[in-house]
Design a protein around this motif. Sequence first.
Motif, PDB file in Angstrom:
ATOM      1  N   LEU A  24      26.865 -13.422 -14.867  1.00  0.00           N
ATOM      2  CA  LEU A  24      26.195 -12.964 -16.094  1.00  0.00           C
ATOM      3  C   LEU A  24      27.135 -12.103 -16.944  1.00  0.00           C
ATOM      4  O   LEU A  24      27.092 -12.147 -18.176  1.00  0.00           O
ATOM      5  CB  LEU A  24      24.934 -12.168 -15.737  1.00  0.00           C
ATOM      6  N   LYS A  25      28.011 -11.334 -16.289  1.00  0.00           N
ATOM      7  CA  LYS A  25      28.909 -10.440 -17.022  1.00  0.00           C
ATOM      8  C   LYS A  25      30.152 -11.149 -17.538  1.00  0.00           C
ATOM      9  O   LYS A  25      30.553 -10.982 -18.703  1.00  0.00           O
ATOM     10  CB  LYS A  25      29.319  -9.261 -16.122  1.00  0.00           C
ATOM     11  N   PHE A  26      30.788 -11.951 -16.691  1.00  0.00           N
ATOM     12  CA  PHE A  26      32.065 -12.560 -17.049  1.00  0.00           C
ATOM     13  C   PHE A  26      31.961 -14.046 -17.405  1.00  0.00           C
ATOM     14  O   PHE A  26      32.924 -14.627 -17.911  1.00  0.00           O
ATOM     15  CB  PHE A  26      33.075 -12.396 -15.897  1.00  0.00           C
ATOM     16  N   GLY A  27      30.825 -14.653 -17.119  1.00  0.00           N
ATOM     17  CA  GLY A  27      30.659 -16.079 -17.368  1.00  0.00           C
ATOM     18  C   GLY A  27      30.942 -16.898 -16.122  1.00  0.00           C
ATOM     19  O   GLY A  27      31.851 -16.582 -15.343  1.00  0.00           O
ATOM     20  N   GLY A  28      30.159 -17.945 -15.925  1.00  0.00           N
ATOM     21  CA  GLY A  28      30.307 -18.773 -14.737  1.00  0.00           C
ATOM     22  C   GLY A  28      31.664 -19.443 -14.641  1.00  0.00           C
ATOM     23  O   GLY A  28      32.223 -19.595 -13.557  1.00  0.00           O
ATOM     24  N   LYS A  29      32.221 -19.846 -15.785  1.00  0.00           N
ATOM     25  CA  LYS A  29      33.495 -20.554 -15.791  1.00  0.00           C
ATOM     26  C   LYS A  29      34.611 -19.729 -15.152  1.00  0.00           C
ATOM     27  O   LYS A  29      35.357 -20.233 -14.302  1.00  0.00           O
ATOM     28  CB  LYS A  29      33.875 -20.917 -17.229  1.00  0.00           C
ATOM     29  N   LYS A  30      34.745 -18.477 -15.546  1.00  0.00           N
ATOM     30  CA  LYS A  30      35.828 -17.642 -15.032  1.00  0.00           C
ATOM     31  C   LYS A  30      35.651 -17.343 -13.545  1.00  0.00           C
ATOM     32  O   LYS A  30      36.615 -17.405 -12.761  1.00  0.00           O
ATOM     33  CB  LYS A  30      35.911 -16.335 -15.827  1.00  0.00           C
TER      34      LYS A  30
END
Length: 437
Positions: free
Chosen positions: A311-317
């Motif tokens: 949720l904070k950094f994005g699933g992709k990263k």
Amino acid sequence: MKLTKPRLSFWQIFNMNVGFLGIQYSFGLQQTAINPIFLYLGAPEDMLPILNIAGPVTGLVVQPIIGAMSDKTWSPRWGRRKPYFLIGAIIGSICLFAFPTSPVLWFAVGLLWILDVGNNMAMEPYRAFVGDKLPEKQLSLGYQMQSLFVGAGILLAMGSIVLFQKIFGAEAVSDDGVIPTWMFYSFSLGGILSISTVLWSVLKTPEIPPSEEELSEINEAKSKPFMERVWQPFNEIGLAIKEMPKFMWKISAVYLFQWYALFVYWQYITPLFMKTMDYGISDAASQSAQMSLTYNIVTMVVALALVPLTLKFGGKKVYAFSLIGTAVALFSIPFIENMTLVLAPMVLFGIGWAAMMGIPYTMVSKAVPQDRRGVYMGILNMMIVIPMGIETLTFGPIYKYLLGGNAINAILFAGVFFIIAALLAFRLNEPKSEINE
């Protein structure tokens, strides 16, 4: 018609996913115990990939068909997805009880085909089932809870191997065709869990009835002539592929390298320890089981912790960096000769496994329409089993002629493929939801 899904409690989401424990116990045995059984029954190492082709083929055929069928199914008593994963669990349970009684290699290979049909029949509707029940804001929690049970199921499978070896002895078997006693107990426990945990979820979790529009489509499909109904799942699959979101094409490239590498790891971690630590089959299988124990403990611990990170950094990263960590683990394992220290890289592997088993499903579930979630989850599984199928057909010659028949080189090869998968994961564009909530 816009559908508003109720927010579920933590324990409702927990109960919904309990069935994954039994399904993943079975997959855990496939990862670690099936290949040793093949070796006990006289299979040569370079034949292991082709003997495992049942998984890719049945996954390729069964999951998308069952997904398409479940999209067009509704029973007020049994639901939409639950009948399929309940029948799959029963098939899997029967096969697990029978596996350690295999008298010859061809019998065990045949059982693997039937077991994979059952597991794949259970797996795909279960993925769609979770997406059906949860509002978008809880999808990450729902699929990471599945990831937790993936770790728990495989952990229990590996733990049973270690436990029963200690109780009954990891005896060396000198004669082909003899399967050691500890195998019987691990597989029997799996047979019990396969059906009991799925029943728990079936009885504890009601499905959301289809909308009037969906029900009309389901009834229309039921009214068609028999042969037209037979061909309908295939037509649904073809249409879904034609209209597939661009995101799924991109993730298929990631999956090509990720799952090829995982299949190499599962097949050659036991032969690796036979080489680097001069173990026999039983000791090497025990060591690989301990590796799986370690990384699945980590998976259980970190699975839900990945929810706030995504949720904070994005699933992709989070996904991409987890794949890099998995590669680092595989690059390390062949050069560690200490039995205890060799478990350390499994921390990184466990984090990667938790991400692989949850994050892609969350992203895909947001990208596809709800009334076709079953078929698209099946297509996502095709993206898993096609690389596995390619591996079973190609890696035997690669292992024998390019890698010198050396299991160390096989594991390093898998590490390189994880790096490529990570680089491709950085290119993913996280989808905006197309689901009506």
